[in-house]
Write a protein that holds these residues in place. Structure first.
Motif, mmCIF file in Angstrom:
data_model
loop_
_atom_site.group_PDB
_atom_site.id
_atom_site.type_symbol
_atom_site.label_atom_id
_atom_site.label_comp_id
_atom_site.label_asym_id
_atom_site.label_seq_id
_atom_site.Cartn_x
_atom_site.Cartn_y
_atom_site.Cartn_z
ATOM 1 N N VAL A 131 -8.426 -3.715 3.940
ATOM 2 C CA VAL A 131 -8.351 -3.451 2.511
ATOM 3 C C VAL A 131 -9.609 -3.960 1.821
ATOM 4 O O VAL A 131 -10.080 -5.063 2.102
ATOM 5 N N SER A 132 -10.153 -3.165 0.933
ATOM 6 C CA SER A 132 -11.337 -3.553 0.175
ATOM 7 C C SER A 132 -10.945 -3.770 -1.282
ATOM 8 O O SER A 132 -9.849 -3.403 -1.723
ATOM 9 N N ARG A 133 -11.854 -4.384 -2.021
ATOM 10 C CA ARG A 133 -11.590 -4.608 -3.445
ATOM 11 C C ARG A 133 -11.471 -3.248 -4.156
ATOM 12 O O ARG A 133 -12.237 -2.327 -3.884
ATOM 13 N N HIS A 134 -10.496 -3.127 -5.036
ATOM 14 C CA HIS A 134 -10.214 -1.885 -5.761
ATOM 15 C C HIS A 134 -9.829 -0.745 -4.815
ATOM 16 O O HIS A 134 -10.077 0.428 -5.109
ATOM 17 N N ASP A 135 -9.224 -1.079 -3.694
ATOM 18 C CA ASP A 135 -8.790 -0.067 -2.728
ATOM 19 C C ASP A 135 -7.724 0.811 -3.375
ATOM 20 O O ASP A 135 -6.703 0.309 -3.865
ATOM 21 N N PRO A 136 -7.918 2.152 -3.390
ATOM 22 C CA PRO A 136 -6.944 3.032 -4.057
ATOM 23 C C PRO A 136 -5.597 3.090 -3.350
ATOM 24 O O PRO A 136 -4.610 3.551 -3.949
ATOM 25 N N GLY A 172 1.585 -4.067 -5.553
ATOM 26 C CA GLY A 172 0.931 -4.582 -4.353
ATOM 27 C C GLY A 172 -0.299 -5.407 -4.660
ATOM 28 O O GLY A 172 -0.576 -6.411 -3.995
ATOM 29 N N ARG A 173 -1.045 -4.986 -5.691
ATOM 30 C CA ARG A 173 -2.251 -5.732 -6.053
ATOM 31 C C ARG A 173 -1.889 -7.141 -6.525
ATOM 32 O O ARG A 173 -2.551 -8.123 -6.183
ATOM 33 N N PHE A 174 -0.824 -7.246 -7.297
ATOM 34 C CA PHE A 174 -0.358 -8.556 -7.752
ATOM 35 C C PHE A 174 0.138 -9.401 -6.578
ATOM 36 O O PHE A 174 -0.159 -10.592 -6.483
ATOM 37 N N LEU A 175 0.891 -8.783 -5.682
ATOM 38 C CA LEU A 175 1.435 -9.517 -4.534
ATOM 39 C C LEU A 175 0.321 -10.040 -3.641
ATOM 40 O O LEU A 175 0.382 -11.172 -3.138
ATOM 41 N N ARG A 176 -0.702 -9.241 -3.410
ATOM 42 C CA ARG A 176 -1.800 -9.665 -2.540
ATOM 43 C C ARG A 176 -2.613 -10.774 -3.195
ATOM 44 O O ARG A 176 -3.049 -11.719 -2.530
ATOM 45 N N ARG A 177 -2.825 -10.664 -4.509
ATOM 46 C CA ARG A 177 -3.628 -11.672 -5.195
ATOM 47 C C ARG A 177 -2.931 -13.026 -5.199
ATOM 48 O O ARG A 177 -3.572 -14.072 -5.111
ATOM 49 N N ILE A 217 -3.651 -20.110 -6.662
ATOM 50 C CA ILE A 217 -3.711 -20.005 -8.120
ATOM 51 C C ILE A 217 -5.089 -19.528 -8.577
ATOM 52 O O ILE A 217 -5.206 -18.777 -9.541
ATOM 53 N N ARG A 218 -6.128 -19.938 -7.844
ATOM 54 C CA ARG A 218 -7.481 -19.640 -8.338
ATOM 55 C C ARG A 218 -8.352 -18.895 -7.340
ATOM 56 O O ARG A 218 -9.538 -18.677 -7.621
ATOM 57 N N ASP A 219 -7.793 -18.455 -6.211
ATOM 58 C CA ASP A 219 -8.608 -17.794 -5.192
ATOM 59 C C ASP A 219 -9.041 -16.414 -5.664
ATOM 60 O O ASP A 219 -8.255 -15.655 -6.249
ATOM 61 N N ARG A 220 -10.285 -16.086 -5.397
ATOM 62 C CA ARG A 220 -10.815 -14.771 -5.777
ATOM 63 C C ARG A 220 -11.103 -13.890 -4.559
ATOM 64 O O ARG A 220 -11.596 -12.782 -4.710
ATOM 65 N N ASN A 221 -10.812 -14.384 -3.364
ATOM 66 C CA ASN A 221 -11.085 -13.607 -2.160
ATOM 67 C C ASN A 221 -9.925 -12.733 -1.740
ATOM 68 O O ASN A 221 -10.011 -12.000 -0.754
ATOM 69 N N ALA A 222 -8.799 -12.839 -2.440
ATOM 70 C CA ALA A 222 -7.633 -12.029 -2.100
ATOM 71 C C ALA A 222 -7.563 -10.837 -3.053
ATOM 72 O O ALA A 222 -7.697 -10.979 -4.256
ATOM 73 N N MET A 273 0.834 -1.200 0.000
ATOM 74 C CA MET A 273 0.000 0.000 0.000
ATOM 75 C C MET A 273 0.872 1.254 0.000
ATOM 76 O O MET A 273 2.002 1.254 0.486
ATOM 77 N N ARG A 274 0.313 2.327 -0.510
ATOM 78 C CA ARG A 274 1.048 3.591 -0.566
ATOM 79 C C ARG A 274 1.120 4.274 0.798
ATOM 80 O O ARG A 274 2.126 4.855 1.146
ATOM 81 N N ILE A 275 0.038 4.161 1.569
ATOM 82 C CA ILE A 275 -0.021 4.856 2.853
ATOM 83 C C ILE A 275 -0.353 3.842 3.921
ATOM 84 O O ILE A 275 -1.391 3.168 3.852
ATOM 85 N N ASN A 276 0.480 3.736 4.937
ATOM 86 C CA ASN A 276 0.192 2.832 6.046
ATOM 87 C C ASN A 276 -0.877 3.428 6.934
ATOM 88 O O ASN A 276 -0.943 4.654 7.127
#
Length: 459
Positions: free
Chosen positions: A337-342, A348-353, A453-458, A325-328
């Protein structure tokens, strides 16, 4: 009695360890004539894993290999898991070239076969000299109830008991579906004569919510027989308080909250965590270096994000993650964190997924703050909220928190924006603590690798 129950897995574990190690030595010497250092290491590891994992398998039970749910099938499953783990260790350490495929295949096939022969011989020897120690025990149930149905189902699946039926004074109409537990053998007045005449070994008396005096009368009457007698409480009450039967120094107790990781089991989990996390850091070091470079190039700020969490027995520690994230969040105001969190960066989005942001927690495992598998640690502020909102929440901390857990592979990964989600997660965490075994940890790790590999909740 307590010492005997502790001694049985220990002695059985020695047998399994001796067969696994000894057979590898015999096959290797017969095939090549040399028992080299790589084979000695595998022999020692196989002995250790067999002692810890297979020691719980009853050596005197009727195994019936191949039958679903049987003791023998469990042995095959556990031995296959041990062998697969050894192959995996050989692969990650790049030592598979030191071993003969013929030797390993023969060892994998012959070990359960030899153990099956030992089981047959042990049962035959025991039946000849200690006949009361083997064979199915004839059992009856007194008082039909929902709890009796649960017990009856377990007895029918058991290799140790043969359920003949039940006794109850109520009519089938009054019993309703509770009468489905088996064949009605008579009324309560028929119990003692039946036990005597049919050489019943075990009587299970279901404790009613009321009328405990009647149970006492039955126990007194059965004192004139040689049958073993068990009083079975209402399972719904045990489920309500999450209790299990145990004993402390020979004294029977109801275990409501306990950690499974003490004694030999605790040592096993510690060694497993240290070994796998060390190998993981060695193998993943190049990947982690590339991730660190990508984070620095993507946005300003530190590479590693630290946050206080609760660990074993509620002790605080700092968990490590790659910053995504940009700001702690400021202390005291942690927003999930929410989906599409700015706030989440591109990398970071790739790492979390892909859960790659969790890799630094291998260092937490090496430090002893975390385990590879266990309840996921939550931020301190979330902990303080949920410990008041969710019953038995803090019992999650009877074991070390994990990089992955039973709740996560059951779809409870990611945000817990609703209280019901956290309650469900806690339920799975407590189930993990109750069910823990070495193979359960390995199963969760393997399923986690497939899940990311296939989780959609992250996100």
């Amino acid at each position: 009695m307590a010492k005997a129950r502790v001694a049985a897995p220990f002695v059985q574990g020695l047998v399994y360890a001796g067969v696994a190690a000894g057979l590898l030595y015999a096959i290797t010497m017969a095939y090549s004539g040399q028992f080299t250092t790589p084979y000695r290491i595998v022999s020692a590891l196989a002995a250790a894993f067999s002692f810890l994992v297979l020691g719980r398998i009853d050596l005197l039970a009727r195994w019936r290999m191949g039958r679903p749910g049987s003791v023998g099938t469990r042995l095959l499953y556990h031995w296959t898991a041990i062998f697969a783990l050894l192959l995996f260790l050989g692969y990650v350490t790049q030592t598979t070239a030191y071993f003969s495929r013929v030797i390993l295949t023969a060892w994998f096939v012959m070990t359960p076969a030899v153990l099956a022969v030992i089981n047959v011989l042990a049962r035959a020897f025991t039946a000849r000299f200690v006949p009361d120690a083997v064979g199915q025990r004839r059992a009856v149930i007194v008082f039909a109830s929902d709890s009796a149905q649960v017990l009856a189902r377990s007895l029918r699946e058991s290799e140790l008991y043969h359920l003949e039926g039940f006794f109850d004074d109520r009519s089938d109409q009054r019993l309703g579906r509770s009468a489905r537990i088996g064949r009605r053998l008579g009324h309560l007045r028929d119990l003692v004569p039946y036990v005597r005449d049919h050489a019943v070994d075990v009587v299970f008396i279901m404790l009613p919510e009321q009328g405990i005096g009647r149970v006492t009368e039955l126990i007194d009457a059965l004192g004139d027989t040689t049958a073993s007698v068990y009083c079975v409480p209402d399972y719904s009450l045990l489920d309500l308080i999450g209790a299990e039967f145990s004993e402390i120094e020979g004294v029977p107790v109801l275990r409501v909250a306990e950690t499974p990781l003490f004694g030999v089991d605790g040592v096993y989990k510690y060694v497993f965590d240290i070994t796998v996390s060390t190998l993981g850091l060695m193998l993943l070091a190049p990947v982690m270096l590339l991730i660190a470079i990508a984070i620095r190039l993507d946005s300003p700020g530190p590479v590693i994000f630290r946050q206080a969490r609760y660990g074993l027995n509620g002790r605080r520690f700092d968990v490590y993650k790659f910053r995504t994230m940009r700001i702690n969040d400021p202390d005291g105001c942690i927003v999930q964190v929410s989906r599409h969190d700015p706030r989440v960066t591109r990398i970071g989005r790739f790492l979390r997924r892909t859960s790659l942001d969790e890799l630094p927690q291998l260092v937490n495992v090496l430090k002893g703050d975390m385990s590879l598998v266990g309840p996921r640690p939550h931020a301190v502020q979330h902990n303080e909220y949920y410990r008041k909102a969710v019953k038995r929440y803090m019992l999650r901390h009877k074991v070390k928190p994990g990089i992955t857990g039973w709740a996560q592979i059951n779809g409870l990964r990611g945000n817990t924006d609703e209280l019901a989600h956290m309650e469900e997660r806690v339920r799975y965490d407590l189930e993990y603590i109750r069910r823990w075994s070495p193979l359960f940890d390995i199963e969760i790790i393997l399923k986690t690798l497939l899940l990311v590999i296939r989780d959609r909740n992250a996100y």
